[in-house]
Design a protein around this motif. Structure first.
Motif, PDB file in Angstrom:
ATOM      1  N   UNK A 168      10.650   9.350  -1.976  1.00  0.00           N
ATOM      2  CA  UNK A 168       9.985   8.049  -1.932  1.00  0.00           C
ATOM      3  C   UNK A 168      10.683   7.197  -0.886  1.00  0.00           C
ATOM      4  N   UNK A 169       9.912   6.691   0.077  1.00  0.00           N
ATOM      5  CA  UNK A 169      10.454   5.838   1.130  1.00  0.00           C
ATOM      6  C   UNK A 169       9.658   4.551   1.197  1.00  0.00           C
ATOM      7  N   UNK A 189       0.877  -1.169   0.000  1.00  0.00           N
ATOM      8  CA  UNK A 189       0.000   0.000   0.000  1.00  0.00           C
ATOM      9  C   UNK A 189       0.911   1.215   0.000  1.00  0.00           C
ATOM     10  N   UNK A 190       0.428   2.272  -0.601  1.00  0.00           N
ATOM     11  CA  UNK A 190       1.241   3.485  -0.700  1.00  0.00           C
ATOM     12  C   UNK A 190       0.381   4.698  -0.393  1.00  0.00           C
ATOM     13  N   UNK A 191       1.027   5.696   0.180  1.00  0.00           N
ATOM     14  CA  UNK A 191       0.334   6.971   0.379  1.00  0.00           C
ATOM     15  C   UNK A 191       1.211   8.070  -0.198  1.00  0.00           C
ATOM     16  N   UNK A 192       0.577   8.903  -0.994  1.00  0.00           N
ATOM     17  CA  UNK A 192       1.254  10.054  -1.585  1.00  0.00           C
ATOM     18  C   UNK A 192       0.756  11.312  -0.896  1.00  0.00           C
ATOM     19  N   UNK A 193       1.674  12.161  -0.486  1.00  0.00           N
ATOM     20  CA  UNK A 193       1.319  13.392   0.215  1.00  0.00           C
ATOM     21  C   UNK A 193       1.508  14.585  -0.705  1.00  0.00           C
ATOM     22  N   UNK A 194       0.436  15.353  -0.841  1.00  0.00           N
ATOM     23  CA  UNK A 194       0.488  16.584  -1.613  1.00  0.00           C
ATOM     24  C   UNK A 194       0.428  17.745  -0.629  1.00  0.00           C
ATOM     25  N   UNK A 195       1.315  18.705  -0.835  1.00  0.00           N
ATOM     26  CA  UNK A 195       1.357  19.855   0.061  1.00  0.00           C
ATOM     27  C   UNK A 195       1.456  21.141  -0.745  1.00  0.00           C
ATOM     28  N   UNK A 242       5.877  13.613  -0.918  1.00  0.00           N
ATOM     29  CA  UNK A 242       6.326  12.329  -0.379  1.00  0.00           C
ATOM     30  C   UNK A 242       5.434  11.199  -0.872  1.00  0.00           C
ATOM     31  N   UNK A 243       6.058  10.060  -1.092  1.00  0.00           N
ATOM     32  CA  UNK A 243       5.328   8.818  -1.324  1.00  0.00           C
ATOM     33  C   UNK A 243       5.936   7.797  -0.375  1.00  0.00           C
ATOM     34  N   UNK A 244       5.097   7.187   0.438  1.00  0.00           N
ATOM     35  CA  UNK A 244       5.554   6.174   1.395  1.00  0.00           C
ATOM     36  C   UNK A 244       4.893   4.848   1.014  1.00  0.00           C
ATOM     37  N   UNK A 245       5.722   3.845   0.760  1.00  0.00           N
ATOM     38  CA  UNK A 245       5.237   2.546   0.291  1.00  0.00           C
ATOM     39  C   UNK A 245       5.494   1.502   1.370  1.00  0.00           C
TER      40      UNK A 245
END
Length: 144
Positions: A135-136, A80-86, A96-99
């Protein structure tokens, strides 16, 4: 393998803030402005979703390639991944994208090798390496 590859896509506006995304020999999908923006739509793929997914998919395919080359036998892979828009000075940015990949292996002795391959996949993922977004990954290896 060739040193250069081209990937062609087509977008055709359909109505409101929606469009059809297509590419030769691939299924067409509906895309739209995300729901959190004015005029956006729930339940439709947005550029932000696709951007996040591209890093997540690349991590998986890079891991699969490395696993094949090193003959790592595993039972399953999911993530699962979450992408952060700021909001930034230049406007909104995907910052950021955290996978979170989860790989299931049959033996405890395969855990370390699997984590190492996930870390290598992160390092060599061509999509992530092409992004200025951080990306982490947070690997999880289970024995079942």
């Amino acid at each position: 393998m060739s040193e250069s590859h081209t990937y062609t896509t087509h977008v055709e506006w359909t109505k409101e803030r929606r469009a059809a995304l297509s590419s030769p020999s691939l299924p067409t999908i509906e895309v739209a402005t995300p729901a959190n923006f004015p005029g956006g739509h729930e339940g439709i793929w947005s550029p932000e979703h696709l951007y996040t997914a591209s890093a997540e998919i690349c991590l998986m395919t890079t891991f699969l390639s490395l696993a094949e080359k090193t003959k790592l036998v595993f039972k399953s892979y999911k993530s699962e991944a979450s992408g952060t828009m700021e909001k930034a000075e230049k406007g909104f940015l995907m910052t950021r994208i955290h996978i979170k990949p989860t790989v299931v292996v049959a033996e405890e002795s395969l855990k370390e090798k699997t984590v190492t391959l996930l870390e290598k996949a992160e390092k060599y993922c061509l999509i992530s390496n092409s992004m200025k977004t951080e990306v982490t990954i947070e690997p999880n290896v289970l024995v079942k």
